[in-house]
Design a protein around this motif. Structure first.
Motif, mmCIF file in Angstrom:
data_model
loop_
_atom_site.group_PDB
_atom_site.id
_atom_site.type_symbol
_atom_site.label_atom_id
_atom_site.label_comp_id
_atom_site.label_asym_id
_atom_site.label_seq_id
_atom_site.Cartn_x
_atom_site.Cartn_y
_atom_site.Cartn_z
ATOM 1 N N GLY A 79 75.065 61.467 -23.000
ATOM 2 C CA GLY A 79 74.042 61.859 -22.039
ATOM 3 C C GLY A 79 74.530 61.886 -20.608
ATOM 4 O O GLY A 79 74.332 62.870 -19.883
ATOM 5 N N THR A 127 73.099 69.804 -26.017
ATOM 6 C CA THR A 127 73.091 70.849 -27.048
ATOM 7 C C THR A 127 73.922 72.047 -26.633
ATOM 8 O O THR A 127 74.704 72.590 -27.433
ATOM 9 C CB THR A 127 71.644 71.284 -27.340
ATOM 10 N N THR A 178 69.065 64.671 -30.943
ATOM 11 C CA THR A 178 69.035 65.495 -29.736
ATOM 12 C C THR A 178 69.151 66.972 -30.077
ATOM 13 O O THR A 178 68.424 67.820 -29.536
ATOM 14 C CB THR A 178 70.173 65.083 -28.788
ATOM 15 N N GLU A 208 69.087 66.527 -22.589
ATOM 16 C CA GLU A 208 69.149 66.867 -24.013
ATOM 17 C C GLU A 208 69.547 68.326 -24.209
ATOM 18 O O GLU A 208 70.372 68.647 -25.073
ATOM 19 C CB GLU A 208 67.799 66.584 -24.667
ATOM 20 N N ARG A 256 65.829 68.111 -31.618
ATOM 21 C CA ARG A 256 64.778 68.224 -30.596
ATOM 22 C C ARG A 256 64.981 69.478 -29.742
ATOM 23 O O ARG A 256 64.018 70.171 -29.391
ATOM 24 C CB ARG A 256 64.767 66.977 -29.714
ATOM 25 N N SER A 257 66.226 69.780 -29.421
ATOM 26 C CA SER A 257 66.502 70.984 -28.642
ATOM 27 C C SER A 257 66.174 72.243 -29.440
ATOM 28 O O SER A 257 65.652 73.218 -28.897
ATOM 29 C CB SER A 257 67.970 71.005 -28.207
ATOM 30 N N ILE A 293 68.658 58.643 -22.351
ATOM 31 C CA ILE A 293 69.792 59.105 -23.142
ATOM 32 C C ILE A 293 71.080 59.029 -22.335
ATOM 33 O O ILE A 293 72.174 59.028 -22.886
ATOM 34 C CB ILE A 293 69.546 60.545 -23.651
#
Length: 411
Positions: free
Chosen positions: A287, A275, A325, A271, A328-329, A238
């Motif tokens: 990233g 966030t 992202t 990641e 997913r976090s 990322i």
């Protein structure tokens, strides 16, 4: 923090603080002087006193504009007529494209094929000719060198160039003028242009400050720092802005002289940092731009109680990647809960599950109901439901409530 022995004999002729001050005068008015701000949210999350330098607010969304502006401003008339060429995963490309356009210089940009679409589109929008070639930075560089020789252009290296390094060093010049006293400066390392320029500035203005580099795991060529470079495995990341297999020769000389240590961070930490930047600092970071925060989150004992400066080096993240992202976090944090349930196939069951989730304070985001292919009995169905929760404890409470009646497992 340990300081490695000085290697001034190697690094003294690369760039000087005078070069960086001259670059600052040269690019003044061409490049935005970006804000330097404290972040209470990040300070609470890390246990350090965090100060952010927001180069994601540059016209091209990245610090790379600084080095490009300085390099192109130094070209003589014959070099400008020949045109320029560079290789980049996106941010340096946009910096060169923009400043070539402002100066009326024809520009060709070679980018690896994996470069996010957003960066390719934005680079072309500045009027440069974009060439997509190679599956990694090394292959793209080789092609750019071939085109440079064939077309007689001036090569603008993204990091292994003293004039580019001096331009990047203006980042730290502004930071240290605006931030007050600092104990640590944490900075991502790809090719090393930014950190090398900033290190020269920091050692001139704050000689006692820790200068710390950060690399992503799959590109951790300096994992044995200050020992020899290693060849990292590479691969998808990322943090594509620092996906460089080998640090530039000239930046490495400077890093060996001035940098305290080099840390390595994992993809998941980056990641999480993206966030936290979005939710806490209210800043969009790509990233590579979030790796410094990822390092502070990964090694809290090195920074706790200290006043730490972090660069947001760029904000050019693809919208889809940013959305994924964040989701997913949320899943890792327990604020999104995905459950699979084996349920009897009869009227009223979905209504009962919905009621239980609502009564427990959960919010249903998505439902998938499958009767035909995934259940052992024709009288059963499988339900997959995604639920928004307040925190991990709330997620566990929701799961426990549904488990009283149904067979439940996490997806």
């Amino acid at each position: 923090m340990k300081y490695w022995p000085s290697r001034t004999a190697e690094a003294k002729n690369v760039i000087t603080f005078d070069d960086i001050r001259a670059a600052a005068r040269r690019i003044e008015g061409r490049v935005l002087r970006t804000p330097t701000l404290p972040s209470q949210a990040l300070s609470r999350a890390t246990g350090a006193e965090i100060v952010l330098k927001l180069d994601n607010l540059q016209a091209v969304g990245s610090f790379k504009e600084r080095g490009a502006a300085n390099k192109l401003a130094l070209l003589d008339e014959s070099e400008r007529r020949r045109g320029v060429i560079t290789v980049s995963a996106g941010n340096h490309a946009q910096g060169v494209a923009r400043h070539a356009s402002l100066l009326g210089i024809d520009a060709v940009i070679v980018m690896p094929r994996f470069t996010p679409v957003a960066k390719v589109t934005r680079t072309a929008a500045w009027g440069a000719r974009v060439v997509l070639h190679g599956d990694n930075f090394a292959e793209a560089t080789a092609h750019a060198n071939e085109l440079c020789e064939r077309e007689g252009r001036v090569f603008v290296h993204p990091y292994d160039d003293p004039e580019v390094m001096a331009g990047q060093g203006t980042f730290a010049l502004e930071l240290l003028e605006d931030a007050g006293e600092l104990e640590s400066f944490v900075c991502p390392i790809g090719g090393g242009g930014l950190l090398s320029g900033c290190a020269v500035t920091a050692c001139a203005l704050r000689p006692g400050m820790d200068i710390i580099g950060v690399q992503v795991e799959n590109y951790s060529s300096l994992s044995g720092f200050p020992g020899d470079e290693v060849l990292p495995p590479g691969g998808p990341t990322i943090a594509e802005g620092i996906a460089v297999l080998k640090v530039g020769r000239q930046p490495l000389e400077v890093l060996r002289e001035h940098v305290s240590t080099v840390l390595t961070v994992r993809e998941s930490a980056i990641e999480t940092a993206i966030t936290l930047m979005a939710e806490g600092a209210k800043q969009v970071s790509e990233g590579a731009g979030a790796t410094a925060l990822a390092a502070v989150l990964t090694y809290p004992e090195l920074f706790r109680g200290k006043r730490v400066a972090l660069p947001i080096t760029g904000g050019n993240i693809d919208s889809r990647i940013l959305a994924n992202t964040l989701l997913r976090s949320l899943l890792r944090d327990g604020r999104l809960l995905c459950l699979k349930m084996e349920i009897p196939d009869r009227p009223g069951v979905l209504a009962d599950i919905s009621r239980r989730i609502g009564d427990a304070g959960g919010n249903i985001i998505e439902v998938s109901h499958q009767r035909l292919f995934t259940t052992p009995s024709v009288q059963a169905a499988e339900l997959e439901v995604m639920i928004e929760a307040r925190d991990p404890e709330h997620s566990r409470a929701l799961e426990a409530e549904l488990s009283k009646t149904y067979i439940v497992r996490r997806a």
